[in-house]
Design an enzyme around this catalytic site. Structure first.
Site, short mmCIF file in Angstrom:
data_model
loop_
_atom_site.label_atom_id
_atom_site.label_comp_id
_atom_site.label_asym_id
_atom_site.label_seq_id
_atom_site.Cartn_x
_atom_site.Cartn_y
_atom_site.Cartn_z
N CYS A 115 -1.54 0.43 7.45
CA CYS A 115 -2.57 -0.14 7.52
C CYS A 115 -3.79 -1.32 6.57
CB CYS A 115 -3.87 1.55 6.83
SG CYS A 115 -3.85 2.49 8.20
N ARG A 116 -3.27 -0.73 5.45
CA ARG A 116 -3.85 -1.47 4.50
C ARG A 116 -3.03 -2.87 4.52
NH1 ARG A 116 -4.75 2.63 0.35
NH2 ARG A 116 -3.40 3.01 0.79
N SER A 117 -1.28 -2.74 3.57
CA SER A 117 -0.65 -3.91 4.29
C SER A 117 -0.43 -4.54 4.94
CB SER A 117 -0.21 -3.36 2.37
OG SER A 117 1.04 -2.74 3.25
N ASP A 143 -7.95 3.68 1.28
CA ASP A 143 -7.35 4.38 2.41
C ASP A 143 -8.42 4.15 3.26
OD1 ASP A 143 -5.44 5.26 4.17
OD2 ASP A 143 -4.59 6.63 1.98
N ASN A 152 2.14 1.42 4.37
CA ASN A 152 2.57 0.43 5.45
C ASN A 152 1.94 0.19 6.37
OD1 ASN A 152 5.36 -2.38 5.55
ND2 ASN A 152 3.10 -2.82 5.06
N CYS A 178 0.55 -1.31 -0.11
CA CYS A 178 -0.12 -0.50 0.19
C CYS A 178 0.47 1.31 0.08
CB CYS A 178 -1.13 -0.29 0.74
SG CYS A 178 -0.17 0.11 2.74
P1 4NP Z 1 -1.51 2.55 4.19
O1 4NP Z 1 -2.38 3.96 4.68
O2 4NP Z 1 -1.37 3.20 2.65
O3 4NP Z 1 -3.07 2.02 4.27
O4 4NP Z 1 -0.77 2.38 5.62
C1 4NP Z 1 -1.90 5.32 4.72
C2 4NP Z 1 -1.15 6.23 6.70
C3 4NP Z 1 -0.10 7.01 6.11
C4 4NP Z 1 -1.02 7.19 5.28
C5 4NP Z 1 -1.44 7.24 4.16
C6 4NP Z 1 -2.10 6.49 4.12
N1 4NP Z 1 -0.08 8.91 5.43
O5 4NP Z 1 -0.31 10.00 4.88
O6 4NP Z 1 0.89 9.48 5.90
#
Ligand code: 4NP
Length: 159
Positions: A13-15, A126, A11, A8
């Protein structure tokens, strides 16, 4: 050993959720030693951090532990993994654009393409800036796609 990396943006939340769900599905099938599962981000903002507390809490309610540390995808990862699974369309495009060769770019697929009930081109949205329901939705999508992915791995690798 078959190897899978979920990717993602951050790294956190989703992955990591997809990684935890897939490990859980593999354990339930007795295949945890046949398939190596990891996750990474296209960006490096959160390198070294544990998964977001909200993702951990939502997973824990389903008996799934998220214990990864954030890292950025790249380098040897292109060779180490058989399946590189993008959580959304942006992650997919980023990965394909950075692939060292056209052949390696073919390893990149959208995770939800393994869920037969998901629309074509569907992403895992997201949840970072939203409420707690977003994290439950991510888990639901990862479970449905993870089941399809596991079935495909079993077919392709005779497991
Ligand atoms: P992820 O979510 O891609 O599912 O881990 C996010 C985590 C942090 C951010 C964006 C998406 N950020 O902008 O910091």
């Amino acid at each position: 050993m078959v190897s899978v990396c979920f990717v993602c943006l951050g790294n956190i939340c989703r992955s990591p959720t997809a990684e935890g769900v897939m490990k859980h599905l593999l354990c339930a099938s007795g295949l945890e030693h046949a398939v190596h599962v990891d996750s990474a981000g296209t960006a490096g903002y959160h390198v070294g951090e544990p998964p977001d507390r909200r993702a951990q809490a939502a997973a824990r309610r389903r008996g799934i532990v998220l214990d990864s540390r954030a890292r950025q995808f790249g380098g040897d990862d292109w060779h180490r993994f058989d399946y590189i699974l993008a959580m959304d369309q942006d992650n997919y495009e980023d990965l394909v654009a950075r692939a060292p060769s056209k052949q390696l770019a073919k390893k990149v697929r959208l995770l939800r393409s393994f869920d037969p009930s998901a629309p074509k081109g569907a992403s895992v949205p997201d949840p970072y800036y939203g409420g707690p329901k977003g994290f439950d939705d991510v888990l639901d999508m990862c479970e449905a796609a993870g089941r399809g992915l596991l079935a495909q791995i079993r077919r392709e690798h005779g497991l």
